[in-house]
Design a protein around this motif. Structure first.
Motif, PDB file in Angstrom:
ATOM      1  N   THR A  17       2.257   4.790   8.356  1.00  0.00           N
ATOM      2  CA  THR A  17       0.868   5.209   8.202  1.00  0.00           C
ATOM      3  C   THR A  17       0.781   6.415   7.271  1.00  0.00           C
ATOM      4  O   THR A  17       1.782   7.093   6.999  1.00  0.00           O
ATOM      5  CB  THR A  17       0.260   5.582   9.560  1.00  0.00           C
ATOM      6  OG1 THR A  17       0.960   6.729  10.065  1.00  0.00           O
ATOM      7  CG2 THR A  17       0.370   4.437  10.545  1.00  0.00           C
ATOM      8  N   ILE A  18      -0.435   6.683   6.807  1.00  0.00           N
ATOM      9  CA  ILE A  18      -0.644   7.872   5.977  1.00  0.00           C
ATOM     10  C   ILE A  18      -0.282   9.131   6.754  1.00  0.00           C
ATOM     11  O   ILE A  18       0.310  10.071   6.208  1.00  0.00           O
ATOM     12  CB  ILE A  18      -2.104   7.915   5.487  1.00  0.00           C
ATOM     13  CG1 ILE A  18      -2.311   6.873   4.380  1.00  0.00           C
ATOM     14  CG2 ILE A  18      -2.468   9.310   4.990  1.00  0.00           C
ATOM     15  CD1 ILE A  18      -3.707   6.850   3.803  1.00  0.00           C
ATOM     16  N   HIS A  25      -1.716   9.382  -2.239  1.00  0.00           N
ATOM     17  CA  HIS A  25      -2.813  10.011  -1.488  1.00  0.00           C
ATOM     18  C   HIS A  25      -2.294  11.223  -0.713  1.00  0.00           C
ATOM     19  O   HIS A  25      -2.901  12.307  -0.740  1.00  0.00           O
ATOM     20  CB  HIS A  25      -3.440   8.997  -0.541  1.00  0.00           C
ATOM     21  CG  HIS A  25      -4.470   9.579   0.381  1.00  0.00           C
ATOM     22  ND1 HIS A  25      -5.789   9.739   0.018  1.00  0.00           N
ATOM     23  CD2 HIS A  25      -4.375  10.064   1.661  1.00  0.00           C
ATOM     24  CE1 HIS A  25      -6.451  10.292   1.013  1.00  0.00           C
ATOM     25  NE2 HIS A  25      -5.625  10.491   2.030  1.00  0.00           N
ATOM     26  N   ASP A  27       0.387   3.695  -3.082  1.00  0.00           N
ATOM     27  CA  ASP A  27      -0.968   4.249  -3.036  1.00  0.00           C
ATOM     28  C   ASP A  27      -1.077   5.298  -1.927  1.00  0.00           C
ATOM     29  O   ASP A  27      -1.625   6.393  -2.130  1.00  0.00           O
ATOM     30  CB  ASP A  27      -1.967   3.122  -2.805  1.00  0.00           C
ATOM     31  CG  ASP A  27      -3.393   3.513  -3.196  1.00  0.00           C
ATOM     32  OD1 ASP A  27      -3.572   4.647  -3.669  1.00  0.00           O
ATOM     33  OD2 ASP A  27      -4.301   2.695  -3.019  1.00  0.00           O
ATOM     34  N   SER A  28      -0.540   4.973  -0.746  1.00  0.00           N
ATOM     35  CA  SER A  28      -0.594   5.913   0.374  1.00  0.00           C
ATOM     36  C   SER A  28       0.200   7.177   0.068  1.00  0.00           C
ATOM     37  O   SER A  28      -0.233   8.301   0.390  1.00  0.00           O
ATOM     38  CB  SER A  28      -0.045   5.253   1.641  1.00  0.00           C
ATOM     39  OG  SER A  28      -0.835   4.139   2.018  1.00  0.00           O
ATOM     40  N   ASP A  57       0.799  -1.228   0.000  1.00  0.00           N
ATOM     41  CA  ASP A  57       0.000   0.000   0.000  1.00  0.00           C
ATOM     42  C   ASP A  57       0.831   1.277   0.000  1.00  0.00           C
ATOM     43  O   ASP A  57       0.258   2.374  -0.015  1.00  0.00           O
ATOM     44  CB  ASP A  57      -0.911   0.012   1.237  1.00  0.00           C
ATOM     45  CG  ASP A  57      -1.881  -1.161   1.248  1.00  0.00           C
ATOM     46  OD1 ASP A  57      -2.314  -1.563   0.156  1.00  0.00           O
ATOM     47  OD2 ASP A  57      -2.189  -1.659   2.350  1.00  0.00           O
TER      48      ASP A  57
END
Length: 399
Positions: A355-356, A261, A257-258, A254
């Protein structure tokens, strides 16, 4: 005069030796290189008119699967590679005056040079790979990580693990060549006078009594390739974007993708490798790219997000661009992440799957004017002549 160069690994392992080969040839030295038989390396060496001697399986066969190789598979691959070296190196070294080996995987190189009576040089691309009380050994895939905190104790454990993997195989081949056994395989490969092909501003060696290290600077070549026209159009269409690329490693599923974002949420444009093109969709603020000239590209981006490989870290540093390093716990990735953080030229979120929120903080830190100023200053201090320095040193050593 002829020199045999040898390495085994990904593009980041092969490219520095290509640079050295080119600089040696400029001094009238003939060169051949032992490397994995991946098509990209075959093409790269042919393009530079460097004779390739294939050794071992293609790297893509080891890292291209759906899952990483198991510890047992890695142990078998390592042993098979040593057998392959003793089968191939003696012929490859015929007519050579020196053998330059890069990376711990070069277990057989010094023994073959010793049997042939030729000069031997071991080179590391990162200070963290050489034993020192100032840092712990790098994580080695497939081997248990030490639980002790003391750096010297961890290096002693590392030496024992290398012996457990290689000593019997190496000494068996040495006996067949009429050579005495070695009791410390790692230090035998490294010698007590290794070379360090890393930039002294980005990754300096801290002097210790036990090793006489020659730091030449990083081995690179100028890349004059133009950027693709469609990429030029994207770059010209707005503010400098954020580059997100993880080379040949497997990041957390991920993470790209993160990162996209976070970058878009903060109002920035993004560049991502073509392999993640499905994440870009038809967004105007994101662009998927293939393999491009990082030397030309990085000077035109706002931040480089990457995994901490030596080549990408150096390219970003030379471009004077801030970095966000999401390092996998393998090889020298954590070391280069630590250097970026220590020098204040970027940010390093915790762990390989941040984490994002953590990514967001890292990108904002990298975007700060003071980070950019430090990155610009570091870029002015990095050198570009390491391969030339090393080539002259080798020619001088050979007389």
């Amino acid at each position: 005069m002829r020199v045999l160069l040898s390495t085994y690994g990904t593009r980041g392992d092969v490219e520095p030796l290509v640079a050295l080969a080119v600089r040696l040839r400029e001094l009238g030295v003939a060169v051949r290189m032992c490397a994995p038989p991946d098509p990209e390396f075959v093409e790269r060496l042919a393009g530079q008119r460097i004779e390739l001697v294939p050794v071992g399986p293609a790297m893509r066969s080891l890292i291209g699967g759906t899952a990483p190789p198991s510890a047992a598979d890695l142990s078998r691959y390592r042993t098979e590679l040593v057998h392959a070296q003793f089968e191939i190196f003696p012929t490859a070294a015929q007519g050579c005056d020196a053998l330059v080996a890069a990376g711990l995987a070069q277990i057989g190189a010094r023994s073959v040079a010793e049997a042939a009576g030729i000069h031997y040089v071991y080179v590391s691309y990162s200070a963290v790979n050489l034993p020192s009380p100032h840092h712990a050994p790098p994580p080695r895939p497939g081997w248990p990580q030490p639980t002790v905190a003391d750096n010297l104790a961890r290096w002693e454990l590392d030496a024992r693990q290398v012996n457990e993997q290689f000593a019997e195989t190496l000494n068996g081949h040495r006996a067949s060549l009429g050579l005495a056994p070695v009791d410390n395989v790692r230090d035998h490969v490294y010698t007590d006078r290794p070379w360090l092909a890393a930039d002294s501003a980005l990754g300096p060696w801290r002097t210790i009594p036990d090793l006489d290290v020659t730091q030449t600077g990083a081995w690179t070549l100028p890349d004059e390739r133009p950027l693709p026209p469609e990429l030029e159009t994207f770059l010209a269409g707005g503010e400098p974007p954020v580059y997100v690329g993880f080379g040949s490693v497997r990041p957390s599923p991920d993470i790209v993708d993160s990162a996209i974002h976070v970058i878009r949420a903060q109002g920035h444009r993004a560049l991502v490798p073509g392999g993640w093109a499905e994440l870009v969709h038809d967004w105007d603020d994101c662009f998927a790219i293939g393999e491009v000239n990082q030397q030309r590209l990085f000077g035109r981006v706002a931040v480089v997000v990457h995994h901490g490989g030596a080549g990408t870290t150096l390219a970003a540093a030379r471009a004077g661009v801030p970095q966000v390093v999401v390092a996998l716990p393998v090889a020298d990735n954590p070391y280069w992440a630590g250097q970026v953080a220590e020098l204040g030229v970027g940010a390093v979120p915790d762990g390989p799957a941040p984490t994002i929120e953590a990514l967001g903080v890292a990108v904002r830190t990298a975007m700060a004017p003071e980070t950019r100023a430090r990155a610009t200053a570091l870029g002015a201090r990095t050198r570009t002549d390491g391969a030339s320095v090393a080539a002259h040193l080798l020619v001088e050593a050979l007389g």
